[in-house]
Design a protein around this motif. Structure first.
Motif, PDB file in Angstrom:
ATOM      1  N   LEU A  31       0.774  -1.245   0.000  1.00 55.70           N
ATOM      2  CA  LEU A  31       0.000   0.000   0.000  1.00 55.70           C
ATOM      3  C   LEU A  31       0.805   1.295   0.000  1.00 55.70           C
ATOM      4  CD1 LEU A  31      -2.746  -0.960   2.631  1.00 55.70           C
ATOM      5  CD2 LEU A  31      -2.922  -1.056   0.134  1.00 55.70           C
ATOM      6  N   PRO A  32       2.094   1.298   0.354  1.00 57.69           N
ATOM      7  CA  PRO A  32       2.792   2.573   0.573  1.00 57.69           C
ATOM      8  C   PRO A  32       2.671   3.594  -0.541  1.00 57.69           C
ATOM      9  CG  PRO A  32       4.147   0.782   1.381  1.00 57.69           C
ATOM     10  CD  PRO A  32       2.971   0.151   0.689  1.00 57.69           C
ATOM     11  N   TYR A  68       0.302   4.251  -2.424  1.00 57.62           N
ATOM     12  CA  TYR A  68      -1.031   4.851  -2.416  1.00 57.62           C
ATOM     13  C   TYR A  68      -1.278   5.679  -1.160  1.00 57.62           C
ATOM     14  CZ  TYR A  68      -1.891   1.628  -6.269  1.00 57.62           C
ATOM     15  OH  TYR A  68      -1.824   0.952  -7.462  1.00 57.62           O
ATOM     16  N   VAL A  69      -0.895   5.147   0.009  1.00 60.30           N
ATOM     17  CA  VAL A  69      -1.231   5.839   1.262  1.00 60.30           C
ATOM     18  C   VAL A  69      -0.139   6.801   1.705  1.00 60.30           C
ATOM     19  CG1 VAL A  69      -2.697   3.925   1.961  1.00 60.30           C
ATOM     20  CG2 VAL A  69      -0.341   3.987   2.755  1.00 60.30           C
ATOM     21  N   ARG A  70       1.119   6.552   1.318  1.00 62.60           N
ATOM     22  CA  ARG A  70       2.253   7.466   1.552  1.00 62.60           C
ATOM     23  C   ARG A  70       2.361   7.915   2.998  1.00 62.60           C
ATOM     24  NH1 ARG A  70       1.060  10.847  -4.042  1.00 62.60           N
ATOM     25  NH2 ARG A  70       0.639   8.945  -5.252  1.00 62.60           N
ATOM     26  N   GLY A  71       2.367   6.933   3.881  1.00 60.36           N
ATOM     27  CA  GLY A  71       2.586   7.207   5.296  1.00 60.36           C
ATOM     28  C   GLY A  71       1.342   7.477   6.100  1.00 60.36           C
ATOM     29  N   ARG A  72       0.191   7.606   5.452  1.00 57.38           N
ATOM     30  CA  ARG A  72      -1.049   7.864   6.190  1.00 57.38           C
ATOM     31  C   ARG A  72      -1.577   6.573   6.809  1.00 57.38           C
ATOM     32  NH1 ARG A  72       1.045  11.698   2.741  1.00 57.38           N
ATOM     33  NH2 ARG A  72      -0.065  13.675   2.917  1.00 57.38           N
ATOM     34  N   GLU A  73      -2.273   6.710   7.935  1.00 55.40           N
ATOM     35  CA  GLU A  73      -2.833   5.558   8.625  1.00 55.40           C
ATOM     36  C   GLU A  73      -4.074   5.059   7.891  1.00 55.40           C
ATOM     37  OE1 GLU A  73      -4.554   4.375  13.077  1.00 55.40           O
ATOM     38  OE2 GLU A  73      -3.562   6.304  12.739  1.00 55.40           O
ATOM     39  N   ASP A 133       4.029  -0.775  -8.950  1.00 55.31           N
ATOM     40  CA  ASP A 133       4.665  -0.670  -7.639  1.00 55.31           C
ATOM     41  C   ASP A 133       4.415  -1.915  -6.769  1.00 55.31           C
ATOM     42  OD1 ASP A 133       4.262  -0.012  -4.640  1.00 55.31           O
ATOM     43  OD2 ASP A 133       5.606   1.593  -5.285  1.00 55.31           O
ATOM     44  N   PRO A 134       3.154  -2.338  -6.559  1.00 56.39           N
ATOM     45  CA  PRO A 134       2.952  -3.536  -5.727  1.00 56.39           C
ATOM     46  C   PRO A 134       3.590  -4.783  -6.318  1.00 56.39           C
ATOM     47  CG  PRO A 134       0.885  -2.342  -6.036  1.00 56.39           C
ATOM     48  CD  PRO A 134       1.868  -1.768  -7.004  1.00 56.39           C
TER      49      PRO A 134
END
Length: 490
Positions: free
Chosen positions: A96-97, A99-104, A223-224
């Motif tokens: 997921l990184p 897509y979410v880029r550090g967000r919870e 990416d994944p």
């Protein structure tokens, strides 16, 4: 964790909708009903939903567990599943990184579905597709009330994709309508999901922007798969990065360099991160194939070749680290900002055909200068300088190709012809450069035995001959490419 490609069509249907007769298309099995509950997870600002990515924890039915779906093209998604657990499985979280880029990530919605499934079979009993009739009730986390609707899905199992179209045609004839969105979650969340910037303008800059957006989509799609070490995914992601760099460079007349030049340097960094693995992949595959064609004494997996494989494995560790770091996230955020607020110059607002043709011509002139430098270098500085000039010519040919590809939407056949000519030249120069690199790698190996030295020498001879043959073809390839491309430049 399991993975499969999900190919399906979705339709909206009212409560009075009656499933049509599908005789002649498939044998329809008896209906089986399930009660499903899916808790969907996302960031607070719905970053996954914005990219049409869904992450859910489902109970009930035959596939209870965690599901991650990533777009893979029209009407299809890569779906990865992990066993049911209370917490998000690590094997899915690590995909997921980008897509979410550090967000919870946490629960954002719940969908409860009463699903009636009918299997569509061939005369021999093979399941070709599944038809699901869903009664859905959805609630948004932290929001009162709920929404309900009916949805019909037909998902391909082992049948021909044409079966989906035929079933879809009968569903539409019976009164169903193609669903506006690709997911139930998107329908439930509606306007809460961030809307991507509109890229449908007719200006020169708009056409360039659409190509940039397509490469961004490719980076996120692969990416994944890179993190999972899926074969050829590093190559595909690296190509998208290089296409972006080339288009930002050739598109300088249309885009503010104060914005795009820093992006180019970061894209160069990202291509380098991916290059460590890609170069090792290529060399290992190349040398393994060469050894298989040599005498029996060379048909083995020598230590030096195993070392290249170790470099590849080590490179994947480095890739996963870098693709989970702030520098990568900042680059992705910057590309998102470029698409949302394009840094157009005055020329970007001009006529698309005129301006994009100028960009292709400009990149071709750059290629001509690079090619001219081959002869000049050979006369003034010698063979090594000429070989370096051939490498620069290859890079210039690649930029022509990528620039023409970006212009294909507008210039059509002219751009395709230029791209093909540049690609053919690039491939000849690439065979030469690959041979040069292979020879460098082989020279660096210290043989551990006479047998190994024999194998290295035989390989070196093959690579030297291949590079020489390719070098001898360069001028003919250039003349051919020029004769095909120049009349199309306008």
């Amino acid at each position: 964790m399991t993975e499969h490609l999900e190919v399906e069509l979705k339709f909206d249907a009212d409560t009075g909708f009656v499933l049509p007769d599908l005789s002649g298309l498939a044998e329809v099995g008896e209906p089986v009903t399930y009660e499903l509950e899916a808790v969907y997870h996302d960031t607070e600002d719905l970053r996954l939903a914005a990219r049409k990515v869904t992450l859910r924890r489902r109970t009930g039915g035959t596939d209870a567990g965690w599901h991650l779906k990533v777009p893979a093209g029209p009407d299809s998604k890569h779906e990865r599943q992990a066993p049911l657990s209370d917490e998000l499985p690590a094997e899915l979280a690590r995909l997921l990184p980008a897509y979410v880029r550090g967000r919870e990530v946490g629960p954002v919605a719940v969908l409860s579905t009463v699903r009636t499934v009918r299997k569509l079979r061939s005369p021999s009993g093979e399941v070709l597709a599944e038809l699901a009739d869903d009664l859905v009730t959805g609630t948004i986390t932290g929001t009162p009330g709920s929404s309900s609707w009916r949805e019909v899905e037909v998902e391909l199992v082992s049948g021909d994709p044409r079966l989906l179209k035929k079933v879809g045609a009968r569903l539409r004839k019976a009164g169903a309508e193609r669903a506006a969105g690709s997911s139930k979650l998107g329908r439930l969340l509606g306007p809460r999901v961030p809307v991507p910037p509109s890229l449908d303008g007719s200006r020169a800059g708009d056409a360039l922007l659409r190509h940039i957006a397509a490469q961004m989509d490719q980076i996120l799609a692969y990416d994944p798969r890179v993190r999972l070490e899926v074969f050829d995914s590093v190559h595909k992601m690296r190509v998208a990065v290089r296409r972006l760099r080339s288009v930002l460079a050739s598109g300088r007349p249309l885009l503010d360099r104060a914005v795009t030049d820093p992006l180019q340097s970061e894209l160069r960094w990202l291509a380098g991160v991916l290059g460590e693995v890609r170069d090792a992949e290529v060399l290992h595959e190349r040398f393994s194939g060469r050894l298989a064609s040599l005498p029996e004494v060379c048909r083995q997996n020598p230590p030096w070749l195993r070392q290249i494989k170790k470099r590849e494995r080590k490179g994947y560790t480095s890739i996963r680290k870098e693709l989970s770091g702030e520098r990568y996230f900042a680059l992705l955020d910057a590309l998102d900002r470029l698409l949302a607020a394009p840094p157009f110059t005055a020329r970007a607002h001009g006529e698309a055909e005129k301006e994009l043709r100028k960009l292709v011509r400009r990149s071709w002139r750059r290629l001509e200068r690079a090619h001219d430098a081959i002869g000049e270098s050979e006369s003034a500085e010698g063979a090594a300088a000429a070989d370096a000039a051939r490498h620069e010519t290859r890079k210039a040919a690649k930029r022509v190709r990528y620039t023409a590809d970006a212009a294909c939407e507008v210039l059509g056949g002219d751009a395709k012809a230029v791209s093909k000519a540049a690609k053919d030249l690039q491939e000849v120069l690439g065979r030469f450069q690959d041979g040069v690199i292979a020879q460098e790698q082989l020279r660096a190996v210290e043989p551990a035995s006479v047998e190994e030295a024999f194998g290295l020498g035989a390989l070196y001879g093959l690579e030297h001959c291949e590079a020489e043959r390719a070098r001898d073809e360069v001028e003919a390839a250039w003349a051919d490419a020029r004769s095909r491309a120049v009349p199309r430049l306008g």
